[in-house]
Design a protein around this motif. Structure first.
Motif, PDB file in Angstrom:
ATOM      1  N   ASP A  61      -0.734 -13.104   0.486  1.00  0.00           N
ATOM      2  CA  ASP A  61      -0.622 -12.478  -0.831  1.00  0.00           C
ATOM      3  C   ASP A  61      -1.571 -11.286  -0.879  1.00  0.00           C
ATOM      4  O   ASP A  61      -2.775 -11.448  -0.667  1.00  0.00           O
ATOM      5  CB  ASP A  61      -1.000 -13.467  -1.943  1.00  0.00           C
ATOM      6  N   VAL A  62      -1.027 -10.119  -1.150  1.00  0.00           N
ATOM      7  CA  VAL A  62      -1.851  -8.917  -1.288  1.00  0.00           C
ATOM      8  C   VAL A  62      -2.280  -8.846  -2.751  1.00  0.00           C
ATOM      9  O   VAL A  62      -1.451  -8.671  -3.634  1.00  0.00           O
ATOM     10  CB  VAL A  62      -1.071  -7.645  -0.870  1.00  0.00           C
ATOM     11  N   LEU A  63      -3.572  -9.020  -2.978  1.00  0.00           N
ATOM     12  CA  LEU A  63      -4.078  -9.077  -4.344  1.00  0.00           C
ATOM     13  C   LEU A  63      -4.524  -7.717  -4.869  1.00  0.00           C
ATOM     14  O   LEU A  63      -4.506  -7.486  -6.077  1.00  0.00           O
ATOM     15  CB  LEU A  63      -5.237 -10.081  -4.423  1.00  0.00           C
ATOM     16  N   GLU A  64      -4.959  -6.856  -3.980  1.00  0.00           N
ATOM     17  CA  GLU A  64      -5.357  -5.498  -4.356  1.00  0.00           C
ATOM     18  C   GLU A  64      -4.983  -4.544  -3.241  1.00  0.00           C
ATOM     19  O   GLU A  64      -5.042  -4.908  -2.065  1.00  0.00           O
ATOM     20  CB  GLU A  64      -6.869  -5.403  -4.595  1.00  0.00           C
ATOM     21  N   GLY A  65      -4.650  -3.319  -3.603  1.00  0.00           N
ATOM     22  CA  GLY A  65      -4.349  -2.303  -2.608  1.00  0.00           C
ATOM     23  C   GLY A  65      -2.989  -2.506  -1.966  1.00  0.00           C
ATOM     24  O   GLY A  65      -2.168  -3.306  -2.421  1.00  0.00           O
ATOM     25  N   SER A  66      -2.761  -1.772  -0.885  1.00  0.00           N
ATOM     26  CA  SER A  66      -1.502  -1.903  -0.161  1.00  0.00           C
ATOM     27  C   SER A  66      -1.808  -2.373   1.255  1.00  0.00           C
ATOM     28  O   SER A  66      -2.888  -2.120   1.801  1.00  0.00           O
ATOM     29  CB  SER A  66      -0.758  -0.568  -0.139  1.00  0.00           C
ATOM     30  N   TRP A  67      -0.845  -3.054   1.846  1.00  0.00           N
ATOM     31  CA  TRP A  67      -1.023  -3.632   3.165  1.00  0.00           C
ATOM     32  C   TRP A  67       0.255  -3.406   3.943  1.00  0.00           C
ATOM     33  O   TRP A  67       1.319  -3.871   3.534  1.00  0.00           O
ATOM     34  CB  TRP A  67      -1.336  -5.114   3.021  1.00  0.00           C
ATOM     35  N   ASP A  68       0.160  -2.687   5.047  1.00  0.00           N
ATOM     36  CA  ASP A  68       1.357  -2.339   5.821  1.00  0.00           C
ATOM     37  C   ASP A  68       1.464  -3.133   7.122  1.00  0.00           C
ATOM     38  O   ASP A  68       2.131  -2.717   8.055  1.00  0.00           O
ATOM     39  CB  ASP A  68       1.375  -0.845   6.115  1.00  0.00           C
ATOM     40  N   ARG A  69       0.829  -4.273   7.188  1.00  0.00           N
ATOM     41  CA  ARG A  69       0.828  -5.092   8.399  1.00  0.00           C
ATOM     42  C   ARG A  69       1.805  -6.254   8.242  1.00  0.00           C
ATOM     43  O   ARG A  69       2.316  -6.517   7.151  1.00  0.00           O
ATOM     44  CB  ARG A  69      -0.583  -5.609   8.685  1.00  0.00           C
ATOM     45  N   ASP A  70       2.046  -6.959   9.349  1.00  0.00           N
ATOM     46  CA  ASP A  70       3.000  -8.064   9.346  1.00  0.00           C
ATOM     47  C   ASP A  70       2.352  -9.435   9.476  1.00  0.00           C
ATOM     48  O   ASP A  70       2.998 -10.445   9.214  1.00  0.00           O
ATOM     49  CB  ASP A  70       3.992  -7.897  10.508  1.00  0.00           C
TER      50      ASP A  70
END
Length: 99
Positions: free
Chosen positions: A43-52
């Motif tokens: 779960d991405v709680l803040e920001g962006s995450w482009d990983r798998d």
């Protein structure tokens, strides 16, 4: 002092990564690390995450991590990890006792 290894992966060749993953525990169990998490849908709680995928491991100290990461066995299987995914790998120090 306990250290944590945080790995953030972006898949580029899933078949190569799967070969690495199939051989990972055979090598990892020979060393003093602990696999704490391997999550392909955090779960991405803040920001962006482009990983798998994110992987979290612990080792008793940095020397124990290096013994695993630099071992001939791990170097051999890591060829598939490097072919299968780009990675951001962080070595993070834990708090000392009494902190």
């Amino acid at each position: 002092m306990t250290v944590y290894v945080i790995v953030q992966l972006k898949m580029i060749d899933r078949a190569a990564y799967d070969r690495y993953q199939a051989r990972f525990f055979g090598v990892f169990k020979k060393f003093s690390g602990r696999l704490l998490s391997a999550d392909e849908s955090p779960d991405v709680l803040e920001g962006s995450w482009d990983r798998d995928k994110v992987v979290l491991m612990s080792f008793p100290d940095a020397a124990a991590y290096r013994a695993w990461a630099d071992s001939p066995e791990y170097q051999e299987i890591s060829k598939d990890r490097k072919a299968g995914a780009t990675a951001i790998v962080l070595l993070v120090k834990g708090f000392g006792s009494g902190s």
